[in-house]
Motif scaffolding. Sequence first.
Motif, short mmCIF file in Angstrom:
data_model
loop_
_atom_site.label_atom_id
_atom_site.label_comp_id
_atom_site.label_asym_id
_atom_site.label_seq_id
_atom_site.Cartn_x
_atom_site.Cartn_y
_atom_site.Cartn_z
N ALA A 173 0.99 -1.16 -0.10
CA ALA A 173 0.16 -0.02 0.04
C ALA A 173 0.67 1.38 -0.05
O ALA A 173 0.63 2.00 -0.68
N LEU A 174 1.95 1.39 0.63
CA LEU A 174 3.00 2.37 0.81
C LEU A 174 3.67 2.70 -0.48
O LEU A 174 3.63 3.76 -0.83
N ARG A 175 4.05 1.65 -1.32
CA ARG A 175 4.49 1.66 -2.56
C ARG A 175 3.52 2.12 -3.48
O ARG A 175 3.91 3.20 -4.54
N ALA A 176 2.29 2.01 -3.54
CA ALA A 176 1.26 2.47 -4.38
C ALA A 176 0.67 3.95 -3.92
O ALA A 176 -0.19 4.29 -4.81
N GLY A 177 1.31 4.60 -3.05
CA GLY A 177 1.12 6.14 -2.70
C GLY A 177 0.33 6.32 -1.52
O GLY A 177 0.10 7.36 -1.24
N GLY A 178 -0.06 5.22 -0.81
CA GLY A 178 -0.68 5.37 0.56
C GLY A 178 0.49 6.11 1.44
O GLY A 178 1.62 5.65 1.52
N GLN A 179 0.36 7.22 2.34
CA GLN A 179 1.12 7.80 3.31
C GLN A 179 0.98 7.10 4.57
O GLN A 179 2.08 6.86 5.36
N PHE A 180 -0.03 6.64 4.99
CA PHE A 180 -0.24 5.65 6.40
C PHE A 180 -1.16 4.48 6.08
O PHE A 180 -2.12 4.64 5.38
N ILE A 215 -5.77 2.55 4.62
CA ILE A 215 -4.92 3.16 3.92
C ILE A 215 -5.47 4.77 3.99
O ILE A 215 -6.29 4.97 3.53
N THR A 216 -4.41 5.66 4.29
CA THR A 216 -4.64 7.00 4.10
C THR A 216 -4.04 7.67 3.20
O THR A 216 -2.40 7.47 3.07
N ALA A 217 -4.36 8.59 2.32
CA ALA A 217 -3.60 9.18 1.26
C ALA A 217 -3.85 10.82 1.63
O ALA A 217 -4.61 11.00 2.11
N ASP A 221 0.02 19.35 -0.68
CA ASP A 221 0.13 20.31 0.14
C ASP A 221 -0.58 20.18 1.62
O ASP A 221 -0.72 21.09 2.22
N GLY A 222 -0.87 18.97 1.81
CA GLY A 222 -1.26 18.78 3.15
C GLY A 222 -2.82 19.41 3.67
O GLY A 222 -3.25 19.03 4.42
N SER A 223 -3.46 19.78 2.43
CA SER A 223 -4.89 20.14 2.68
C SER A 223 -5.92 19.44 2.77
O SER A 223 -7.01 19.67 3.14
N ARG A 224 -5.70 17.91 2.30
CA ARG A 224 -6.84 17.27 2.38
C ARG A 224 -6.34 15.75 2.54
O ARG A 224 -5.06 15.33 2.05
N PHE A 225 -7.12 14.85 3.03
CA PHE A 225 -6.79 13.44 3.26
C PHE A 225 -7.83 12.79 2.64
O PHE A 225 -9.09 13.26 2.67
N ALA A 226 -7.65 11.40 2.24
CA ALA A 226 -8.60 10.65 2.08
C ALA A 226 -8.39 9.24 2.53
O ALA A 226 -7.09 8.69 2.54
N ARG A 227 -9.29 8.43 3.13
CA ARG A 227 -9.10 7.14 3.55
C ARG A 227 -10.05 6.03 2.75
O ARG A 227 -10.97 6.02 2.15
N TRP A 255 -6.55 -0.70 -3.45
CA TRP A 255 -7.08 0.17 -2.50
C TRP A 255 -6.33 1.57 -2.06
O TRP A 255 -7.04 2.71 -2.14
N ALA A 256 -5.09 1.51 -2.18
CA ALA A 256 -4.19 2.66 -2.19
C ALA A 256 -4.53 3.53 -3.15
O ALA A 256 -4.69 4.80 -2.90
N ASP A 257 -4.66 2.81 -4.53
CA ASP A 257 -4.90 3.61 -5.83
C ASP A 257 -6.28 4.50 -5.23
O ASP A 257 -6.36 5.79 -5.85
N GLU A 258 -7.10 3.94 -4.95
CA GLU A 258 -8.47 4.54 -4.77
C GLU A 258 -8.39 5.67 -3.72
O GLU A 258 -9.04 6.66 -3.85
N ALA A 259 -7.64 5.46 -2.72
CA ALA A 259 -7.56 6.71 -1.48
C ALA A 259 -6.80 7.83 -2.43
O ALA A 259 -7.21 8.85 -2.18
N VAL A 260 -5.70 7.48 -3.35
CA VAL A 260 -5.33 8.54 -3.94
C VAL A 260 -5.98 9.26 -4.91
O VAL A 260 -6.09 10.68 -5.11
#
Length: 527
Positions: A173-180, A215-217, A221-227, A255-260
Amino acid sequence: MSSVTRRDFVAQTTGAAAATALPGRARAAVPMQDAEAYAKQLCMLALDAAQGAGADYADARVVMTRRQVVRTRDDRVERVTDAEDQGFAVRVLVDGAWGFIGSPTVLRREAFRLARLAVEQARITAASQRSRVRLAPAPATPDGEWQSPVTIDPFSVGIEDKADLLLRSNSAALRAGGQFVESGIECARMETTFASTDGTLLHQVQYRTYPTMTITAVASDGSRFARRSSAEVAPMGLGYEHVQQADLPGRAASWADEAVAQLSAPSVAAGTYDLILHPSNLFLVIHETLGHSTELDRAMGFEAGYAGTSFLAPPSAMLNRFRFGPEFMNVQGDRTQHGGLATVGWDDEGIPADSWPIVRDGVFVDYQTTREQAGWISEYTGIDRSHGCAHASSWRYPPFQRMPNVSLLPGEEEHSLDDIVSATDRGLLIVGRGSYSIDQQRYNFQFGGQACYEIRNGQRVGQVRDVAFQGRTPEFWNALDMLGGTKTYELGGTLYDGKGQPGQLNAVSHGCPVARFKGINVLNTGA
């Protein structure tokens, strides 16, 4: 299941659990080599003592539980717990009043003490009780054995192996763009030995297994997050094979792709849409609007804790009269459903697992009942036996009416998700559970989701965010106009459904196909 008809599907789902049950033996948690034999002996001693003290009816339970949780975050293991608990409980009826007491001391002398105390308690209660408890008849089961259909005992798999699977999933998930990334595996085992003065003596073992991932993306700019969670993976009454089949490492990247993708998704335009609900979302709607509203104690006004009463009251005005939905809507209460969290061999009153219609051809026809409740509505249902809905979350508490698996059956036609999408001009497809609220009679509600896709002219055009839908239970279910077939049917569920005072927790599954609801009001929660 390509050749399975709806009729075949109903037959399969109402008997599969019992047919696949495996023999089981207790862990040696009590002071004797054969724990099961010792527990049965304790129960029989308690029954003899209770009857000797004047009980008209008595039952006894020895309950041993084990719960293990492995939690990870990003590249580390955050928590591991492995807890065991055991205890003994006696319940009696004296002059139509209940007495109950439990103890963590699982010894022979305790059986006599608990029995006497339960009888004394019942006599005190009987002196002030306005009406007598009357139990529906129960068949005697003198030597019952049942176990969840487990292929791999989840406790036979090492914690290191579980942690490795979770960390590999997090890495993907982290490799696919998830931050947490947070993930976990939860396993539970409840072993119950039960005996009653009706001639029943049972031993059964329930397993529950639940792999999870969130998974959290975060925007650059830190203005938004998505899970995005592993919403399509439900807790199940199965073994570690469920974890393997869930394939968190293989699905984490999508799942990470969808969060991003949610980060750049447009905010939904509020208005009226045709909603297509995936089973991972619809199961929660079923739980809140159908499951709780058809609990008989809520409808009778005897239970209001956690979630209020029910709009399906009084039973005399609702049973066989109230139109819950269209004629092709059929809802089943079921304690035999394969892999269901509320699936058992017998309930905590020794009643064999049952399957029965709650909504038939769109009309409400029955509630969930225990032995004490069955007679309250038998003149309207023609059924004088319990549906086997008594459950206690541990030896500490007496059993009371708890929700069985409550499931919406698939449609007669084998509509796929793509079929329903292509038949929709302006709609939303909602996957996964989100935040929700519902009123104290299970009537007015609002639900969100995990991932929401806009549909235009029969095509998905991308994700939208800030979606919630609202409605009233009868109008919502009567707006149901398309059901998926058996191939779209999935089980969702919850491990921690609260009820009662003091509160008890129940695990329950809800099966359903993909379904479409016409003209539902959608809110923009970001506005």
